[in-house]
Structure formats: C-alpha cells, structure tokens
Design a protein around this motif. Sequence first.
Motif: not given
Length: 412
Positions: A260-266, A283-287, A296-303, A333-336
């Motif tokens: 599994h990978v860390a961050h995946g922002v871009h 593994a998302l590490c938003a803060r 900002e990681a693409p949280v909404a797209a991941h979901r 907040k990011l996802a929304l």
Amino acid sequence: MHIYTAPVVVPIAGDPVRDGAVGVDGDRIAYVGPAADAPESEDATAFAGVLTPGLVNAHTHLCYTGFADMHGNEKEFFEWIQEFARRNPATADDEWKAAAQDGVDQSLAAGVTAVADVVTPAAAFEPLLASDLAGVAYWEACFIDDEAWEERRKAWREIVTETRAVNGSDLAVGVSPHTLYSLGTGVAKSLAELARTLDIRLHPHLAETTHEDMFVRRGSGPFAFMNRRIGLDLELAAGGAGHSPAQQMAKVGWLGADSHVAHGVHLDAEDRALLREQGTAVALCARSNARLEAGEAPVAAHRAEGNPVAVGTDSRASAPDLDVAAEWPVLRKLALAQGDDGDGLNEWLVRAATEGGAKALGRSDIGAIKVGARADLAVFDVDTEANPYAALVSEAAGNCKATVVKGRLIEH
C-alpha cells in the motif's frame, strides 16, 4: 471473560449496536452484540461513549516523534525534507528509542492500536516490537543509488532477516522503499524482489508532491538538483521515465495486493485505475499534505471510483499529533469540496481508518469487532444519541477516553 458495555458499539463488521457489549477473553474478542445478551461475567467495565475497533494508522514514522518541532518550522516540503539529512546522523540510538516509544504511547492514547510504521534507524525497532501494537514495521531504504546498493545490499537485508528472526511481536516486518526520487531503478527492483522472496509487505511513498512528479516524468526539478548536490546518481535523472510515478512504480514492482502507498496526492484517473487493478490501497494523510503544501489528495474520486483507502497521520514532524480521528473532519471537508454528495461519507471515513487500514496491512484480525479478532478497542466521548459515524467524524478527535490493546485496558 471481561465484558465492556457502551451506549453505542460500532463493530464495523456489522451495524451499530445500541446498548451494546463486547466480550474479551484474553487477547481475543469472544462476543459482540446487545448488552442484554452478553455472557454473564463478574468482570465488567461500562463506558459512556461510542465503542469502536482500535484505529489503524496506515502511514506514520514513530521514530520521528522527537522531531515534532519540525511541524512548526513553516518550511515547504522540499526545504523540510532536507532537515532529516542534517538531524538524523546527530540523533543517538537512545534518542531514537525514546522517540519511538513516545510515538507508541501517543498512538495508544489516541485509540490507535495498529500501525504501518516506517522505521528509519534500526534502533527504533526495539520499542516497536516490544509494544502491544499490531501492524507492520517497515524497514526503510532511502537515498541509495545502484552503485551504492552493491556495497550496502547485504547489510541492509540483514536488518530485515535478523529482525524477523527475533520478532515475537504482533508487528510484522516489511520493506519501505522510500520513493522513486531517492532510490536507483536497480535498487527499486531489488527491493521488490526481496519483499516477494521473503513474502513480506511493501510500503512506498507515492505522488506526494509535484516535485516528485516532475522528477519521475522528466528527470528535472528540485529533486534532480538535490540528488546532484549529494552525489546520488539515479537513472531517472537522465530525462525521466516519461510517465507518472504510479506507472513507474508498477514497472519496478512496488504495486500489488501486498503493498500500500502513502499519500497519493497527485494521481489522475489513469493512475487511480492502475492502483485499483493492482489491488493497492492508498493511505491518505491530509493534515501532513496541507502542512507541507503538498496539495490535496483526490478523496472524492477515490471514493466514487472504489479505490481502497486507508488513513494515516504521517509523522510528528509534519502532523500536529498521531490522532487518526483528527484526519476525519479534514478528509470530509476535502471530499465535499471536491464534489462528493456526502451520502454515506462519514461511514466511509470511519471504515477507512479501521477495516481499510487492516486491509492495507494485509490483516483480517484487526480493524473490526468480531469474534476471534484481536481485542483492540477504542472509546470516544462523542454524542451517543446522534448517528454514530457522524458523531465520530465530527467529535472524536482528541476525545479518546479508553483504549483496549490486545485485551489490555488503558484509560486516559
């Protein structure tokens, strides 16, 4: 059997149970369900909040707990990461051990009972493997080119094999190839081969910054400059790979269901599809990303696309604490903001930090309250009348009142 009761139990393995109970026999869960139906026992503890599985921190560096001052130094990622080259060699083994132990203690205080921990100095293994935490301790390889690897391979591998040989803990030993901009291509492939030969897990950093993307695609940018300055001769510096870091990771063997990978922002849509095909969680590490101005990681797209996701804090050098629950409101907040409609989002986030983390670490006996699982629990002082997932996401940060780790109760 010890019976723990709470106004709400969130098993993850099933629907929330109001007036629920969890029975613990030794270090395993023996009952979960309504308190009225729980086995009779003279040993009982009644909690006032919401009872969940112990949380899983799917990306952290507990050895850097002693570098918490770096969180406040206001340096952007490229400047920030260079601090380690100056500080690591000056840190004694006893300091590393104390920092890792502090990280273990802070994790347990936040209801975290399992970790994917990246171990930089070998000395940090000792307190980790002596703890009751579950998960994987990943031995890190960083800033090694192909020429240096020929000299360092044997000694580096011996740390893995010797640590595994004496390890009697519930933390497995894995391999963390740091990133594509800090390891030679030959080193990268060798580490993947080693992990598969030993049947252990991989955990690299992926697409954390645009600097990384620039280096992998074109061999340019700040990391190309940094590597030239320190004398690191990487194949990618000669014009880059011509494609994304995710695609390059697939080429060197770092992706798969055992990684599994860390961050995946871009990560673009093609990258995310590749991770799904490979069965690789992020593994998302938003803060941490926000603090280091990494994006900002693409949280909404991941979901929306169904990518497997876990939650991490990263280290105290880039995060204000090791509280996984504090990542929830930021990720929400990011996802929304990215267009998620919010329906079921709270539950998705809680699951990401429990069963999502367990799956990322290759474990089926943590991240859920079910018969036979490790007795890892967390109690949060949140509104017990509200939707429990919503209450946890909005109120759990800083409000863990008790942790049960491997059957042992710790009250805070």
